[in-house]
Design an enzyme around this catalytic site. Structure first.
Site, PDB file in Angstrom:
ATOM      1  N   ASN A 107     -10.020  -0.073  -0.428  1.00  0.00           N
ATOM      2  CA  ASN A 107      -8.661   0.097  -0.385  1.00  0.00           C
ATOM      3  C   ASN A 107      -8.300  -0.475  -1.722  1.00  0.00           C
ATOM      4  OD1 ASN A 107      -6.108  -0.166  -0.060  1.00  0.00           O
ATOM      5  ND2 ASN A 107      -5.957  -1.136   1.919  1.00  0.00           N
TER       6      ASN A 107
ATOM      7  N   HIS B  75      -3.504   7.306   2.572  1.00  0.00           N
ATOM      8  CA  HIS B  75      -3.752   5.856   1.849  1.00  0.00           C
ATOM      9  C   HIS B  75      -5.132   5.585   2.436  1.00  0.00           C
ATOM     10  CE1 HIS B  75      -3.891   2.082   1.007  1.00  0.00           C
ATOM     11  NE2 HIS B  75      -3.546   1.482   2.404  1.00  0.00           N
TER      12      HIS B  75
ATOM     13  N   CYS C 235       0.879  -1.159   0.078  1.00  0.00           N
ATOM     14  CA  CYS C 235       0.005   0.013   0.039  1.00  0.00           C
ATOM     15  C   CYS C 235       1.008   1.334  -0.142  1.00  0.00           C
ATOM     16  CB  CYS C 235      -0.991   0.154   1.234  1.00  0.00           C
ATOM     17  SG  CYS C 235      -2.030  -1.306   1.197  1.00  0.00           S
TER      18      CYS C 235
END
EC number: 2.3.1.180
Length: 329
Positions: free
Chosen positions: A285, A255, A113
């Site tokens: 996500n 994020h 990520c």
């Protein structure tokens, strides 16, 4: 000479998977998912013939069109992903071939990520050194390809998507990618968020498939705790290093892992909700795709102006985490 973001683009698949859709296949419900994550829906690239390189290529073509340049002008392509089409060749090479960027070289960057944040700062170094004039940095993941849709702890969180930027030399001093702090912790992070199968330690076999080792596995509580601390710490560090305050920061671009993690980071920075870019409710996500997708949406909405101060922060498997300070050109 600093590197500046001159163009942004994003790609999201058309198909929407809502929380209600997940209710039909998992022991969960919309209220449970929304309360704990902030996610209402996510996008899915259903076509089995289309993978991460497809989404990256769509982003790359948009970037070229928006910037009004040919693929021949691109010097370097960096793709941040943890779901490449295959182990090799790299996704970056596939994209380079798809857009026929005959003068470009490229490579994939694996930081889960945190991939785009790592990639952005990496790409900036090639501009600053003078070795490249135009660098394409793309973050993308087809998370649906590595999700176990029998595991409600992971299946609810992730979606598919891609975003990217073109980096070029800044026109003026004091603009562009001005600072970054990047970190890793492989000692404490390696066991809490991983996909154990498919590498040289556990190559594909009947056993690895039967044991669901080719899907994401995570200890949600440990990851949440680590992410809250790391993202807030690095955001605060970026602020202190660059004499930034809650008032002088225009946008926190975090994020999109979990709404609660984002709120905790903003609270630590003293930033109001109006300055926090959030689209997790719509996309979930998308791992390496979250930050560049956020940038592209801010850009599309006309919310980025010359001199806008942006703090980009991320946290991912490894553990990996980092923050980047960008002053918009």
């Amino acid at each position: 000479m600093k590197a500046a973001i001159t163009t942004t683009a994003k790609y999201l698949p058309e198909e929407i998977m809502s929380n209600q859709d997940l209710e039909r296949i998992l022991d969960t419900n919309d209220e449970w998912i929304t309360t704990r994550t902030g996610i209402k829906e996510r996008r899915i690239l259903r076509d089995p013939k289309k993978a991460t390189s497809y989404m990256c290529t769509e982003v790359a073509r948009q970037l070229l069109e928006k910037r009004g340049i040919s693929a021949d002008e691109i010097d370097l392509i960096i793709v941040a992903t943890m779901s490449p089409d295959m182990l090799f060749p790299s996704t970056a090479c596939l994209v380079q071939g798809n857009i026929q960027a005959k003068n470009a070289w490229g490579f994939d960057l694996s930081a889960a990520c945190s991939g785009f944040v790592y990639g952005l700062y990496t790409g900036a170094q090639f501009i600053e050194s003078g070795n490249c004039k135009k660098v394409m940095v793309i973050g993308a993941d087809k998370m649906s390809s590595i999700l176990d849709y029998e595991d409600r702890t992971t299946a609810i969180l992730f979606g598919d998507g891609a975003g990217g930027v073109i980096l070029e030399a800044a026109n003026e001093e004091g603009y562009g990618v001005l600072d970054a702090r990047l970190y890793s912790d492989g000692l404490n992070g390696r066991e809490h968020l991983l996909m154990p199968g498919g590498g040289s330690l556990h190559p594909a076999s009947h056993e690895t498939v039967d044991q669901h080792m080719h899907f994401i596995q995570q200890d949600g509580k440990q990851v949440f705790k680590a992410a809250v601390i790391a993202m807030a710490d690095v955001a605060e560090e970026i602020m202190q290093r660059n004499n930034l305050t809650a008032e002088t920061i225009d946008w926190l671009v975090p994020h999109q892992a979990n709404q609660r993690i984002i709120h905790a980071t903003a609270e630590r920075m003293g930033i109001t909700e109006e300055k926090v870019m959030m689209n997790i409710a719509r996309y979930g996500n998308t791992t390496a795709g979250t930050v560049p997708i956020c940038l592209a949406e801010l850009d599309e909405q006309g919310k980025l102006h010359k001199g806008s101060n942006l703090v980009l922060v991320s946290f991912g498997a490894g553990y990996t985490w980092g923050g980047v300070y960008v002053r918009w050109q």
